[in-house]
Design a protein around this motif. Sequence first.
Motif, mmCIF file in Angstrom:
data_model
loop_
_atom_site.group_PDB
_atom_site.id
_atom_site.type_symbol
_atom_site.label_atom_id
_atom_site.label_comp_id
_atom_site.label_asym_id
_atom_site.label_seq_id
_atom_site.Cartn_x
_atom_site.Cartn_y
_atom_site.Cartn_z
ATOM 1 N N ASN A 65 0.843 -1.188 0.000
ATOM 2 C CA ASN A 65 0.000 0.000 0.000
ATOM 3 C C ASN A 65 0.880 1.241 0.000
ATOM 4 N N ASN A 123 -8.151 3.049 -5.169
ATOM 5 C CA ASN A 123 -9.417 3.002 -4.439
ATOM 6 C C ASN A 123 -10.069 4.372 -4.480
ATOM 7 N N ASN A 156 -12.880 1.923 1.766
ATOM 8 C CA ASN A 156 -11.948 1.185 2.617
ATOM 9 C C ASN A 156 -12.622 0.835 3.938
ATOM 10 N N GLU A 199 -13.398 -5.025 0.664
ATOM 11 C CA GLU A 199 -12.386 -4.375 1.510
ATOM 12 C C GLU A 199 -12.785 -4.375 2.993
ATOM 13 N N GLU A 287 -4.926 -5.254 2.614
ATOM 14 C CA GLU A 287 -4.180 -4.663 3.724
ATOM 15 C C GLU A 287 -3.798 -5.781 4.676
#
Length: 452
Positions: A65, A123, A156, A199, A287
């Motif tokens: 990320n 995103n 997110n 997500e 993530e």
Amino acid sequence: MPYKCRKINPWLLVLAVGFIALSGCAPKANEALEPVQLPPVPEGVFYIDPDIAMGKISPLVYGVNHGPWAIITEKILPLAQEAGITMIRFPGGNWGDENDLMPYHIDQFAMLAGQMGSQVSINVRLFNGTPEKAAALVRYANIEQGYDIKYWGIGNEPSLFATARGVPDYGVEQFNTEWRAIAEAMKAVDPSILLIGPELHQFGSDKSSTPKDPSGLDWMSEFLRVNADLVDVVSIHRYPFPQGSGGRAATIEELSTASTEWDLIIPYLRSLILEITGRNIPIAITEINSHWSNAMGGEATPDSFYNAIWWGDVLGRLIFNKVEIVNYFTLQSKASIGGYGLFARSDARPTYYVYQMYQKFGENLVFAGCDDAQIGIYAALDQQDGALTVMLINLGEDDITKPLVIEGKERTLVEVWRFDKDYLADKLDTRDFDNLEKILIPGQSVTLIKFK
């Protein structure tokens, strides 16, 4: 599962699915599961059978990320370019739901990704976002600028909106409606893009440990029922520590056993996807790190040496479980916000070197196993020359010595690389490994051995 060296179910199902190449071709989501018969692992050895093919490794498992808050300086750019990072998710974390992405953000990000030779995923904003703004970003990036960004996410961790964003009634039904409207607007601009979602935060290994909305609905199940026709890659997030709000950082002992959870999480998610959709949709961990907090300076915090040992084994498990995309959190973070980045402001943290080790790993997974609970073992063949690479991770403190048994044709040892407290992904003298009957793997180390 053969990794972390346990007894193996001889009829373990392995997903026979083609992996996307770096050119960005679409994941295959409808190929059938085929049973692969796995042999029992002999006791007391590091065991490899190159003739048992386990499928091609997705090149996008070596991702990270990144976001506008982070800086890749001229000093660390060469290190970043040498890491072999194959995908960058932008913007990682909460930033994208708290700020509007602007064209100049995309320009700067596309430049960095080009310098690093990485694919990208973007995103768009969900919280206080609109379909029109999302569509405008796709239009700018892919139509006007020709960046041809293939992978796009929407928001997110919506599963935290009810508790973290002041909307206590926000649930999966509202999310499904908003997600779909944005997805359709983006696809209308560029039908070729691939959508990643939903997500979700802290996804677990069964229905009792996965996120639920304020009404008690299971986020993943309901998302798949409504939006499976639009999502191309199913995504989750996971940080094993701290456990609970304000919890303490992990110890080495705790982190040393945490990687095993992926042998339960991924099969559960895959079975849920298949049950609800009837398809084998690829999976992304967009993530992941050992801690979701800004913990630093501990024996097993993200900036620690042991975090790298843990990550080496986690990557191996995710590869074995045929995850399509993996994005470590994050590429860079300064000490004032946390030690979770691969880089500080001007130097590399220990976990960076795991990427250098896996750069040398082959592209086609083959069977490997061991009966020692402290050892993670992974093996792959090189796509070009058929060389065999063996990754051995010792999660424990003690050195472990065992014979290395490789079935099939005779092979010649040509290279050995090691990461531990003495070697930073350094090449070793192969003469120290001439006797395959006694291969020593130091405590808390990652070793890669290459044969031709």
